[in-house]
Design a protein around this motif. Structure first.
Motif, PDB file in Angstrom:
ATOM      1  N   HIS A 218      -2.272   7.619  -5.988  1.00  0.00           N
ATOM      2  CA  HIS A 218      -1.323   6.518  -5.829  1.00  0.00           C
ATOM      3  C   HIS A 218       0.075   6.960  -6.234  1.00  0.00           C
ATOM      4  O   HIS A 218       0.269   8.068  -6.725  1.00  0.00           O
ATOM      5  CB  HIS A 218      -1.761   5.304  -6.662  1.00  0.00           C
TER       6      HIS A 218
ATOM      7  N   TYR B  38      -0.914   2.192  -3.542  1.00  0.00           N
ATOM      8  CA  TYR B  38      -1.958   3.027  -2.950  1.00  0.00           C
ATOM      9  C   TYR B  38      -1.756   3.273  -1.453  1.00  0.00           C
ATOM     10  O   TYR B  38      -2.663   3.729  -0.782  1.00  0.00           O
ATOM     11  CB  TYR B  38      -3.329   2.392  -3.202  1.00  0.00           C
TER      12      TYR B  38
ATOM     13  N   ASN C 182       3.207   6.044  -8.669  1.00  0.00           N
ATOM     14  CA  ASN C 182       3.776   5.282  -9.771  1.00  0.00           C
ATOM     15  C   ASN C 182       5.228   5.008  -9.403  1.00  0.00           C
ATOM     16  O   ASN C 182       5.989   5.924  -9.107  1.00  0.00           O
ATOM     17  CB  ASN C 182       3.721   6.063 -11.088  1.00  0.00           C
TER      18      ASN C 182
ATOM     19  N   ASN D  33       5.039  -0.594 -10.884  1.00  0.00           N
ATOM     20  CA  ASN D  33       3.907  -0.784  -9.980  1.00  0.00           C
ATOM     21  C   ASN D  33       3.170   0.528  -9.743  1.00  0.00           C
ATOM     22  O   ASN D  33       3.715   1.604  -9.948  1.00  0.00           O
ATOM     23  CB  ASN D  33       4.403  -1.338  -8.641  1.00  0.00           C
ATOM     24  N   GLU D  34       1.919   0.400  -9.296  1.00  0.00           N
ATOM     25  CA  GLU D  34       1.134   1.510  -8.748  1.00  0.00           C
ATOM     26  C   GLU D  34       0.812   1.129  -7.315  1.00  0.00           C
ATOM     27  O   GLU D  34       0.267   0.060  -7.063  1.00  0.00           O
ATOM     28  CB  GLU D  34      -0.165   1.716  -9.539  1.00  0.00           C
TER      29      GLU D  34
ATOM     30  N   LYS E  96       8.218   1.565 -15.471  1.00  0.00           N
ATOM     31  CA  LYS E  96       7.164   1.547 -14.456  1.00  0.00           C
ATOM     32  C   LYS E  96       6.927   0.100 -14.040  1.00  0.00           C
ATOM     33  O   LYS E  96       6.684  -0.760 -14.880  1.00  0.00           O
ATOM     34  CB  LYS E  96       5.880   2.167 -14.998  1.00  0.00           C
TER      35      LYS E  96
ATOM     36  N   ASN F 196      -5.863   9.403  -9.009  1.00  0.00           N
ATOM     37  CA  ASN F 196      -6.426   8.270  -9.730  1.00  0.00           C
ATOM     38  C   ASN F 196      -7.154   8.677 -11.011  1.00  0.00           C
ATOM     39  O   ASN F 196      -7.331   7.855 -11.902  1.00  0.00           O
ATOM     40  CB  ASN F 196      -7.373   7.478  -8.816  1.00  0.00           C
TER      41      ASN F 196
END
Length: 127
Positions: free
Chosen positions: A74, A88, A76, A85-86, A83, A111
């Motif tokens: 993902h 995908y 970062n 959000n993450e 930070k 991950n």
């Protein structure tokens, strides 16, 4: 008849002149560029577009699995060092970014926590 012969001769002279070996060299061979980029397993290309208070982001990374799960990875996402959000997926949107100048940093990680070393930082100005 002589007029017809002259026209025929001019046609053949023009045809022979067009068949020369002087071909312009291509300025860029995109196949070789794409191949060179693909052979390097550690590259990341990012495009972004600001539209109002939203920032559209598209990432292209060599051999990186954008997906959830054990074998995936993902992004970062950091806004001004925090930070937020993450993500995908390779393309995503940051909605409702406040007015002003902001630093956005994208860091690709697996991950399982393994760092890829691939990151990209850019600034945006929200009107």
């Amino acid at each position: 008849m002589p007029k017809r012969m002259m026209m025929l001769c001019l046609f053949f002279v023009g045809l022979l002149g067009a068949c020369g070996n002087d071909k312009p060299a291509p300025q860029t061979n995109m196949h070789n560029v794409a191949h060179a980029m693909a052979s390097d397993s550690k590259w990341l290309h990012v495009k972004h577009l600001v539209k109002g208070n939203d920032v559209f982001i598209e990432c292209v990374a060599a051999n990186f699995p954008f997906q959830k799960g054990k074998n995936g990875g993902h992004i970062n996402v950091y806004l001004n060092g925090q930070k937020i959000n993450e993500v995908y997926t390779a393309a995503f949107m940051l909605r409702g970014v406040p007015t002003g100048k902001h630093a956005i940093r994208l860091e690709l990680v697996y991950n399982d926590g393994k760092i890829t070393g691939m990151s990209h930082e850019f600034t945006v100005t929200i009107p």
